[in-house]
Design a protein around this motif. Structure first.
Motif, PDB file in Angstrom:
ATOM      1  N   GLU A  22       9.722 -56.866  71.627  1.00 46.77           N
ATOM      2  CA  GLU A  22      10.182 -57.755  70.559  1.00 46.77           C
ATOM      3  C   GLU A  22       8.951 -58.125  69.741  1.00 46.77           C
ATOM      4  O   GLU A  22       7.990 -58.657  70.285  1.00 46.77           O
ATOM      5  CB  GLU A  22      10.783 -59.028  71.147  1.00 46.77           C
ATOM      6  CG  GLU A  22      12.080 -58.798  71.908  1.00 46.77           C
ATOM      7  CD  GLU A  22      12.386 -59.993  72.803  1.00 46.77           C
ATOM      8  OE1 GLU A  22      12.874 -61.004  72.293  1.00 46.77           O
ATOM      9  OE2 GLU A  22      12.110 -59.904  74.010  1.00 46.77           O
TER      10      GLU A  22
ATOM     11  N   ASP B  90       6.272 -59.680  72.226  1.00 46.91           N
ATOM     12  CA  ASP B  90       6.705 -59.985  73.588  1.00 46.91           C
ATOM     13  C   ASP B  90       7.059 -58.650  74.237  1.00 46.91           C
ATOM     14  O   ASP B  90       7.774 -57.837  73.648  1.00 46.91           O
ATOM     15  CB  ASP B  90       7.979 -60.849  73.596  1.00 46.91           C
ATOM     16  CG  ASP B  90       7.801 -62.168  72.871  1.00 46.91           C
ATOM     17  OD1 ASP B  90       6.652 -62.574  72.627  1.00 46.91           O
ATOM     18  OD2 ASP B  90       8.836 -62.799  72.541  1.00 46.91           O
TER      19      ASP B  90
ATOM     20  N   GLU C 192       9.564 -60.803  81.027  1.00 38.36           N
ATOM     21  CA  GLU C 192       9.128 -60.843  79.637  1.00 38.36           C
ATOM     22  C   GLU C 192       7.730 -61.449  79.586  1.00 38.36           C
ATOM     23  O   GLU C 192       7.511 -62.522  80.140  1.00 38.36           O
ATOM     24  CB  GLU C 192      10.123 -61.695  78.836  1.00 38.36           C
ATOM     25  CG  GLU C 192       9.812 -61.803  77.373  1.00 38.36           C
ATOM     26  CD  GLU C 192      10.736 -62.803  76.675  1.00 38.36           C
ATOM     27  OE1 GLU C 192      11.285 -62.458  75.634  1.00 38.36           O
ATOM     28  OE2 GLU C 192      10.895 -63.934  77.191  1.00 38.36           O
TER      29      GLU C 192
ATOM     30  N   LYS D  83      13.729 -67.342  82.803  1.00 41.33           N
ATOM     31  CA  LYS D  83      14.235 -66.912  81.503  1.00 41.33           C
ATOM     32  C   LYS D  83      15.578 -67.557  81.184  1.00 41.33           C
ATOM     33  O   LYS D  83      16.503 -67.517  81.995  1.00 41.33           O
ATOM     34  CB  LYS D  83      14.362 -65.386  81.543  1.00 41.33           C
ATOM     35  CG  LYS D  83      14.991 -64.755  80.348  1.00 41.33           C
ATOM     36  CD  LYS D  83      13.996 -64.565  79.242  1.00 41.33           C
ATOM     37  CE  LYS D  83      14.745 -64.228  77.958  1.00 41.33           C
ATOM     38  NZ  LYS D  83      13.946 -64.462  76.776  1.00 41.33           N
TER      39      LYS D  83
END
Ligand code: ADP
Ligand code: MG
Ligand code: ZN
Length: 471
Positions: A10, A192, A210, A264
């Motif tokens: 991302e 990310d 992540e 997350k």
């Protein structure tokens, strides 16, 4: 057992619009805290957002460059969470219907050629900045409301090398489109990394973690290598279930390891809903049908075809937008393409070291064009031109002035050269005899002598020509 790494990236890139995405405050970097704020980006009650058309147009540019589907109608949602630098307690972002969907880009490296899918690219606003000092914290909202384009890849990437190749390609596209300065140090291009491993041959995806906010290619590479090894080690130990959980991790740039930051959030926790303050976004046909600037890959092909430049050289010329613009200036100003390539990518780049680069080069494109033209017209030799370039690095003068000051003007005048030729032949009567008797190799000797007497200022082509005639 062999493992495969699965990576999806991302990227948040800050669009270089003049004003913020939902208000008319200036976008800025480094201004005094909260100087660029208004009721909208301060989230005062009753203030209403209005979409910046330029941000939408720039997102469309990107969508076209990656051959994506462009949605004529897209929606802004509220993504709810609280943080002191997010005074509305929600971020305006696109969720179900993004402006850009289903694109792809090509990467190339030691792994070969590969296409990486891009799931979506959506518009959103950036948050402000919390600044922690001693025992108190401050909030600066200058960045709040800066337009971001978030670009989400498919989990198609299989190694850190592929990840870096993908990011460099993305960076190049964004720069050539000129939709962002994509300055990684200033955070206008940050990444990310989502990463999981799986036994080779398996189809299903394993748990991903992540790693947030990486802003250098080097750290991205190192973070991926570390995290991949950590997950594989856990798998082999039998601690995978416990150690590898869906979470957000941070990369410690000193120790070069990743550390758990928080578990997350699932999308449902953000309680997304369409922002009632904003109408659905409608992109006009005119906005959707724009033609976009030429990208690096297209420039490579064109340079090869139009100017007969080798592929590797063309790649150097498009290594940055500024470099390509410099080169095209030289071409537009009638410089020979081969000379332009060498003098820009070898000679000038060779001198740009440390803090210096193509954007702050002490030698301007106008000056390099003049220098190249002086070589082409045989006003100076190739060798003398190197001295002139070095001189221009240290002295702010015109090229003609530098040539004059250094006394490097090449002599092409027949009279002056013939005078020396006569002198040299006079001094080497025996050799002239030998030459005439058939010792052709001596020609080079005469040329050398004449050039030496001329202190390197003679035009070699002229010397050859006149010497032939005399002998
Ligand atoms: P979120 O907002 O939760 O981060 P996004 O859909 O925005 O979710 O991004 C998910 C990213 O994670 C995408 O880049 C996707 O390709 C990647 N991804 C999804 N599953 C995996 C997986 N198992 N391993 C690695 N990456 C994954
Ligand atoms: Mg994410
Ligand atoms: Zn504002």
């Amino acid at each position: 057992m062999e493992f495969e790494t699965v990576i999806g990236l991302e990227v948040h890139t800050q669009l270089n619009t003049n004003t913020k995405i939902f208000c008319s405050c200036a976008t800025s970097f480094g201004d005094s805290a909260n100087a660029n704020t208004c009721p909208v980006c301060l989230a005062l009650p009753g203030a209403l957002p209005v979409l910046n058309k330029e941000a939408l147009q720039k997102a469309i540019y990107f969508g076209k460059a990656i051959k994506a589907k462009l949605n004529q109608v897209s929606i802004f949602n509220r993504k709810n969470y609280f943080y002191p630098d997010l005074p509305k307690a929600y971020q305006i972002s696109q969720f179900d219907v993004a402006i850009v969907e289903n694109g792809s880009l090509e990467i190339e490296g030691e792994f070969g050629k590969k296409t990486i899918g891009i799931t979506r690219a959506h518009l959103e606003e950036d948050a402000g900045k919390n600044i922690h000092e001693n025992d108190y914290s401050k909030v600066d909202l200058n960045r709040a409301g800066t337009p971001l384009l978030e670009i989400v890849s498919e989990p198609d990437i299989r190694s850190s090398d592929e990840a870096v190749a993908y990011l460099k390609k993305l960076h190049s596209i964004i720069r050539f489109l000129n939709i962002s300065d994509a300055n990684m140090q200033e955070g206008s291009f940050r990444c990310d990394v989502n990463i999981s491993i799986r036994p080779k041959g398996e189809e299903k995806f394993y748990t991903r973690v992540e790693i947030k906010n990486l802003n250098s290619f080097k750290f991205i590479q190192k973070a991926i290598e570390y995290e991949k090894d950590r997950q594989i080690a856990a798998f082999k130990d039998g601690t995978y279930e416990k150690e590898v959980v869906q979470e957000t991790r941070l990369f410690d740039t000193n120790k070069l390891i990743t550390k758990a930051m928080r578990s997350k959030e699932q999308a449902a926790e953000y309680r997304y809903f369409a922002d009632p303050d904003l109408l659905p976004v409608f992109a006009s046909d005119e906005m959707l049908n724009v033609s976009i600037p030429e990208l690096a890959d297209e420039k490579i092909q064109r340079y090869m075809q139009e100017y007969s430049i080798k592929e590797d050289d063309a790649k150097v010329l498009v290594s940055s937008l500024e470099m390509a613009q410099f080169f095209e200036y030289l071409i537009d100003n009638k410089c020979n393409p081969k000379l332009a390539t060498t003098w820009l990518s070898v000679e000038l780049m060779g001198l740009l070291k440390g803090e210096l680069n193509i954007t702050n080069s002490p030698v301007s494109k106008e000056q390099l064009a003049d220098l190249i033209k002086a070589i082409e017209s045989a006003e100076i030799s190739n060798k003398a031109a190197k001295d002139v370039l070095a001189y221009l690095f240290e002295n702010k003068v015109e090229v003609s002035k530098a040539i004059e000051t250094l006394g490097l003007k090449q002599v092409s005048d027949d009279g002056a050269i013939n005078e020396i030729i006569v002198k040299v032949l006079e001094q080497n009567k025996d050799k002239v005899e030998e030459y005439k008797a058939g010792k052709d190799k001596l020609f080079g000797f005469f040329v050398g002598q004449v050039m030496k007497e001329g202190k390197g200022a003679f035009n070699p082509a002229k010397v050859n020509e006149l010497l032939k005639a005399k002998l």
